[in-house]
Design a protein around this motif. Structure first.
Motif, PDB file in Angstrom:
ATOM      1  N   LEU A 125      54.377 101.234  26.032  1.00  0.00           N
ATOM      2  CA  LEU A 125      55.708 101.863  26.083  1.00  0.00           C
ATOM      3  C   LEU A 125      56.477 101.420  27.324  1.00  0.00           C
ATOM      4  N   PRO A 126      55.886 101.477  28.548  1.00  0.00           N
ATOM      5  CA  PRO A 126      56.639 100.998  29.716  1.00  0.00           C
ATOM      6  C   PRO A 126      57.046  99.531  29.577  1.00  0.00           C
ATOM      7  N   GLY A 127      56.200  98.721  28.931  1.00  0.00           N
ATOM      8  CA  GLY A 127      56.531  97.313  28.738  1.00  0.00           C
ATOM      9  C   GLY A 127      57.720  97.137  27.810  1.00  0.00           C
ATOM     10  N   ARG A 128      57.755  97.944  26.740  1.00  0.00           N
ATOM     11  CA  ARG A 128      58.904  97.870  25.808  1.00  0.00           C
ATOM     12  C   ARG A 128      60.172  98.386  26.486  1.00  0.00           C
ATOM     13  N   MET A 129      60.022  99.402  27.352  1.00  0.00           N
ATOM     14  CA  MET A 129      61.183  99.913  28.107  1.00  0.00           C
ATOM     15  C   MET A 129      61.717  98.823  29.039  1.00  0.00           C
ATOM     16  N   ARG A 130      60.791  98.054  29.653  1.00  0.00           N
ATOM     17  CA  ARG A 130      61.221  96.977  30.556  1.00  0.00           C
ATOM     18  C   ARG A 130      62.010  95.922  29.767  1.00  0.00           C
ATOM     19  N   ALA A 131      61.592  95.631  28.534  1.00  0.00           N
ATOM     20  CA  ALA A 131      62.307  94.648  27.698  1.00  0.00           C
ATOM     21  C   ALA A 131      63.739  95.109  27.433  1.00  0.00           C
ATOM     22  N   GLN A 132      63.925  96.427  27.232  1.00  0.00           N
ATOM     23  CA  GLN A 132      65.273  96.982  27.043  1.00  0.00           C
ATOM     24  C   GLN A 132      66.121  96.785  28.298  1.00  0.00           C
ATOM     25  N   THR A 133      65.514  96.991  29.467  1.00  0.00           N
ATOM     26  CA  THR A 133      66.226  96.825  30.737  1.00  0.00           C
ATOM     27  C   THR A 133      66.649  95.373  30.922  1.00  0.00           C
ATOM     28  N   ILE A 134      65.743  94.426  30.623  1.00  0.00           N
ATOM     29  CA  ILE A 134      66.069  92.998  30.750  1.00  0.00           C
ATOM     30  C   ILE A 134      67.235  92.642  29.833  1.00  0.00           C
ATOM     31  N   ALA A 135      67.230  93.165  28.591  1.00  0.00           N
ATOM     32  CA  ALA A 135      68.322  92.895  27.640  1.00  0.00           C
ATOM     33  C   ALA A 135      69.641  93.453  28.158  1.00  0.00           C
ATOM     34  N   ALA A 136      69.590  94.651  28.765  1.00  0.00           N
ATOM     35  CA  ALA A 136      70.819  95.281  29.289  1.00  0.00           C
ATOM     36  C   ALA A 136      71.423  94.446  30.403  1.00  0.00           C
ATOM     37  N   VAL A 137      70.578  93.927  31.297  1.00  0.00           N
ATOM     38  CA  VAL A 137      71.069  93.116  32.421  1.00  0.00           C
ATOM     39  C   VAL A 137      71.698  91.822  31.916  1.00  0.00           C
ATOM     40  N   ARG A 138      71.086  91.226  30.897  1.00  0.00           N
ATOM     41  CA  ARG A 138      71.607  89.939  30.397  1.00  0.00           C
ATOM     42  C   ARG A 138      72.952  90.082  29.700  1.00  0.00           C
ATOM     43  N   GLU A 139      73.254  91.251  29.148  1.00  0.00           N
ATOM     44  CA  GLU A 139      74.562  91.424  28.494  1.00  0.00           C
ATOM     45  C   GLU A 139      75.601  92.026  29.438  1.00  0.00           C
ATOM     46  N   ALA A 140      75.196  92.407  30.654  1.00  0.00           N
ATOM     47  CA  ALA A 140      76.122  93.057  31.595  1.00  0.00           C
ATOM     48  C   ALA A 140      76.916  92.025  32.396  1.00  0.00           C
ATOM     49  N   ASP A 141      78.062  92.470  32.918  1.00  0.00           N
ATOM     50  CA  ASP A 141      78.862  91.632  33.813  1.00  0.00           C
ATOM     51  C   ASP A 141      78.300  91.654  35.230  1.00  0.00           C
ATOM     52  N   VAL A 142      77.620  92.748  35.596  1.00  0.00           N
ATOM     53  CA  VAL A 142      77.010  92.867  36.926  1.00  0.00           C
ATOM     54  C   VAL A 142      75.854  93.869  36.835  1.00  0.00           C
ATOM     55  N   ALA A 143      74.776  93.590  37.574  1.00  0.00           N
ATOM     56  CA  ALA A 143      73.648  94.522  37.654  1.00  0.00           C
ATOM     57  C   ALA A 143      73.732  95.276  38.974  1.00  0.00           C
TER      58      ALA A 143
END
Length: 446
Positions: free
Chosen positions: A70-88
């Motif tokens: 579960l923490p690993g899948r949550m980390r994948a969501q975070t990585i996806a969010a950063v890649r679609e964001a204009d700034v982290a």
């Protein structure tokens, strides 16, 4: 509708990401608890920070776990969010100091193409100073000292996010400027408001007569002027408050004030047979305080006596009585004959364009540097006020934020000097201009 710029908040568990998310969104949307790992899915919301509008994503705490857990899948969501964001926005806990996981997150963020802003949260008081100093070692630039819980460091956060989320005028502002012109006609009782609107419409749409106070409700009428949509709003006459005793008239005046709130351009109609009175100035001041574009029109011009002297006298009185917006356009009309109506409507469209205008950040700061060089700010008590830069955060009315140090000590006269310069040099004329002052603080300057 154009997409809002996106900010993704990232960091290890329990550094205050959801607290910051709630503060930016303006309400408690994300669950907050002292236990780590409360947030699991990405949560999104529309945020406003000192006039900047953007989309913010609250991500799960980044943990170094197997991708199938579960923490690993949550980390994948975070990585996806950063890649679609204009700034982290990378949040660390200043009180806890650097951890190996913070260092790992920093290495990952440096390998991504998304720009990163580093913020040291929980830095209220002096408890976070060591953690702030340690954060420089992450190689992500100067950390912002802030407290999401107490709302500290908001100005510095604005300054760091602004280059990534500030937008030039887009589709939404252009759509607003091209929508119907919302034009309210206000004034004292019997100034001829309904007669003027009937003449514009070329029909007896509103009841008129010699008696004052016939119009009680604010009446909106959709209409076209030379192919351009207009929403005309006729209002009840606004008398001096002390003279308003009848309950129905009180409700009518309140309704007229609401009409001003919904208008873009407000025409203050004067009675050419009576000139300018104190109540007219009070109405004009109210319109400008509400941030609406204002035109003043002298009605019954066909029967006005000593017209030239009347016009010059009213213009001088307006300039003196409306110091906050000298040069408000003054026009002459006749609701009875229709003279001057075309000029009035053309002026209304033009002043709405000015009210909706935006200046580029480059042009604004070139003007600002010249204005400060020509007339540097004072140094009250020997303490120098340093003005750093200015940005436009809104239109309708044009709104600006000025950043610097010790701006709270800036005299009102200097603020007026800047506002007058914005009006005169940047083409805003007599529309209301709002200027807010913000001081940024050095976390090490205790």
């Amino acid at each position: 509708m154009s997409r809002l710029p996106t900010v993704a908040i990232v960091g290890r568990p329990n550094v205050g990401k959801s607290t910051l998310f709630n503060r930016l969104v303006g309400r408690k949307v994300a669950l907050v608890d002292d236990r780590p790992g409360v947030t699991r899915d990405r949560r999104e919301g529309e945020a406003t920070l000192l006039g900047l509008d953007f989309r913010v994503i609250d991500t799960a705490g980044y943990e170094d776990e197997d991708p199938d857990t579960l923490p690993g899948r949550m980390r994948a969501q975070t990585i996806a969010a950063v890649r679609e964001a204009d700034v982290a926005l990378f949040l660390i806990d200043a009180r806890a100091g650097m951890t190996p996981l913070d260092e790992e997150i920093a290495r990952w963020l440096r390998s991504e193409s998304t720009p990163v802003v580093l913020a040291a949260n929980k830095a209220e008081g002096r408890s976070g100073e060591a953690g702030i100093l340690e954060a420089f070692a992450l190689g992500l630039g100067e950390p912002i000292a802030m407290s999401a819980e107490h709302g500290e460091g908001v100005v510095d956060l604005f300054e760091h996010l602004r280059p990534y989320v500030e937008r030039e005028p887009g589709d939404e502002e252009e759509a607003e400027a091209e929508g119907p012109l919302k034009l309210a006609i206000v004034g004292r009782p019997n100034a001829g408001k309904s007669t003027l609107i009937n003449r514009m419409l070329e029909q007896e749409r509103l009841i008129t007569g010699p008696e004052a106070g016939i119009t009680r409700d604010s009446i909106a009428i959709d209409w076209e002027y030379r192919g351009r949509p207009v929403r005309l709003i006729d209002t009840a006459g606004m008398r001096k408050r002390a003279k308003v005793e009848d309950k129905l008239e009180k409700l009518s005046v309140a309704d007229a004030r609401r009409a001003v709130d919904f208008a873009e351009v407000v025409v203050l109609l004067l009675d050419g047979t009576r000139g300018l009175e104190a109540q007219d100035l009070r109405i004009a001041s109210y319109v400008l305080e509400e941030g609406r574009a204002l035109l003043v029109a002298i009605n019954k011009w066909d029967v006005a006596e000593d017209a030239s002297r009347l016009f010059n006298g009213i213009k001088a009185a307006l300039d003196e009585g409306l110091a906050q917006a000298r040069g408000v356009p003054l026009l002459t009309v006749s609701g009875k004959t229709g003279k001057g109506i075309d000029t009035l409507l053309q002026a209304a469209f033009e002043v709405r364009d000015t009210w909706s205008a935006r200046v580029s950040t480059g042009q604004l700061n070139r003007w600002f540097e010249e204005a400060v060089e020509k007339n540097p700010p004072p140094a009250p008590g020997g303490k120098r006020i340093k003005l750093r830069y200015i940005t436009q955060v809104g239109t309708r009315p044009p709104s600006f934020v000025l950043f610097g140090t010790r701006t709270e000590m800036l005299p009102e006269s200097y603020r007026r000097y800047l506002v007058n310069g914005i009006r005169k040099d940047l083409g805003f004329g007599a529309v209301p201009v709002r200027l807010a002052l913000r001081s940024s603080q050095n976390p090490f300057d205790r």
